[in-house]
Write a protein that holds these residues in place. Structure first.
Motif, PDB file in Angstrom:
ATOM      1  N   GLN A  89      69.674  45.126  49.719  1.00  0.00           N
ATOM      2  CA  GLN A  89      68.455  44.292  49.796  1.00  0.00           C
ATOM      3  C   GLN A  89      67.195  45.070  49.410  1.00  0.00           C
ATOM      4  N   ILE A  90      67.360  46.025  48.492  1.00  0.00           N
ATOM      5  CA  ILE A  90      66.185  46.804  48.066  1.00  0.00           C
ATOM      6  C   ILE A  90      65.668  46.217  46.752  1.00  0.00           C
ATOM      7  N   PRO A  91      64.439  45.723  46.729  1.00  0.00           N
ATOM      8  CA  PRO A  91      63.906  45.230  45.453  1.00  0.00           C
ATOM      9  C   PRO A  91      63.623  46.386  44.499  1.00  0.00           C
ATOM     10  N   VAL A  92      63.939  46.151  43.222  1.00  0.00           N
ATOM     11  CA  VAL A  92      63.679  47.160  42.188  1.00  0.00           C
ATOM     12  C   VAL A  92      62.638  46.588  41.230  1.00  0.00           C
ATOM     13  N   GLY A  93      61.546  47.327  41.057  1.00  0.00           N
ATOM     14  CA  GLY A  93      60.480  46.852  40.169  1.00  0.00           C
ATOM     15  C   GLY A  93      60.547  47.553  38.823  1.00  0.00           C
ATOM     16  N   ASN A  94      60.030  46.884  37.784  1.00  0.00           N
ATOM     17  CA  ASN A  94      59.895  47.525  36.462  1.00  0.00           C
ATOM     18  C   ASN A  94      58.558  47.096  35.846  1.00  0.00           C
ATOM     19  N   THR A  95      58.325  47.501  34.608  1.00  0.00           N
ATOM     20  CA  THR A  95      56.985  47.281  34.037  1.00  0.00           C
ATOM     21  C   THR A  95      57.049  46.563  32.673  1.00  0.00           C
TER      22      THR A  95
END
Ligand code: DGY
Length: 323
Positions: A89-95
């Motif tokens: 349940q860890i959100p992973v962000g990108n750009t």
């Protein structure tokens, strides 16, 4: 005020004050990425990780910590085990988005440089070989009016097509999903199979993500399909092209190429690819305009802060974690 701890795996080109007001921030100070063993230790004591594509964020690392958020300063995230992050349940962000134009510009820089042999010309001049104007010196193909094949037609592929219109090119594209007729018409592009695109294109430029289906997508067979005069551009990921096949195709002078990405990265100093004149190699700098890198860092920090606060990340690659 959060008592969160975060680890940032490299110095960033922006001030970290907004983050420091929320969390204890440790920034890895070296030019080289933190070794895996150090990351493994760090992850045990932090809530948020801001990482780059050079950091291997695998299941072991994810399972070793209690991360609330992983924020990647890149649009690609093939260095991160997304399944493992999602399971926890860890959100992973990108750009995404902010580097589209810089990367498309750089792909064009490579295309033009390879076509008109800019790097060879520079070496030739510095070596004192320029003695006169010669009718057949360093000849290359026309760019204007040529056929361009775009493999992968997301944001960056489409930005490539917009630029190609100015060069009056015939533009073929291939992608998993065909675009709407309206978009095809406005960009002046024609959908093709990969085989057809490779056979017809004077320039082939790669813009797919690195996933199982695109691993060594361009290998011996694909090089054989290309025109002998074709020029391959890769600003996507190194492992989309089989490096041994690339060497064979270039060494037989079958094609020329200009690449910003290699498999592995950095390219080993004894790689035979480094011996070839018909190959330009850049050190993964497609997004390296000052403005773009600053926007990428700002976006990565915003994702990190959102994750620490328990808010939804503005750019999340595994939104299933919010279900
Ligand atoms: C990315 O963002 O994935 C690029 O490869 C680095 O700019």
């Amino acid at each position: 005020m959060l008592q969160a701890k975060v680890f940032v795996t490299r110095r960033l080109p922006i001030e970290l004050e907004p983050l420091r007001s929320l969390a204890t921030v440790e920034v890895w100070p070296e030019r080289q990425p933190p070794p895996y063993e150090i990351l493994l230790e760090k992850v045990k004591e932090i809530d948020g990780l801001l990482c780059l594509l050079t950091d291997q964020i695998d299941r072991q690392l994810i399972d070793s910590g209690k991360l609330k958020v992983i924020s990647q300063m890149a649009v690609g995230y093939d260095n991160i085990d997304i399944t493992a992050a999602t399971t926890r349940q860890i959100p992973v962000g990108n750009t995404p988005g902010v580097l589209t134009d810089a990367t498309a510009d750089f792909a064009w820089a490579l295309l033009m440089a390879a076509a008109r042999r800019v790097v060879e010309a520079d070496r030739f001049t510095r070596a004192g070989l320029w003695q006169t104007w010669e009718p057949d010196l360093l000849l290359g193909p026309n760019v204007t009016g040529a056929t361009l094949g775009i493999v992968g037609f997301g944001r960056i592929g489409q930005a490539i097509a917009r630029r190609a219109k100015g060069f009056e090119m015939q533009i073929l594209y291939t992608s998993r999903q065909r675009c709407s007729p309206e978009l095809e018409q406005s960009l002046g592009v024609e959908f093709a199979t990969l085989e057809h695109l490779l056979q017809k294109s004077d320039f082939v430029t790669l813009h797919t993500p690195s996933v199982d289906d695109t691993y060594h997508l361009i290998s011996d067979r694909q090089f054989e399909l290309m025109k002998r005069s074709a020029i391959l551009i890769n600003t996507a990921r190194g492992n989309i092209v089989d490096p041994d096949s690339l060497y064979r195709a270039l060494a037989s002078c079958q094609i020329a190429a200009a690449i910003d990405v290699t498999e592995p990265e950095p390219i080993p100093s004894d790689s035979l690819l480094l011996t070839l004149d018909n190959l330009i190699i850049a050190p993964h700098i497609g997004s390296a305009s000052r403005q773009t890198r600053s926007k990428m860092a700002t976006m990565a920090i915003a994702n990190l802060i959102a994750g620490l606060r328990g808010d939804r990340l503005a750019n999340c690659v595994n939104p299933e974690v919010y279900n």
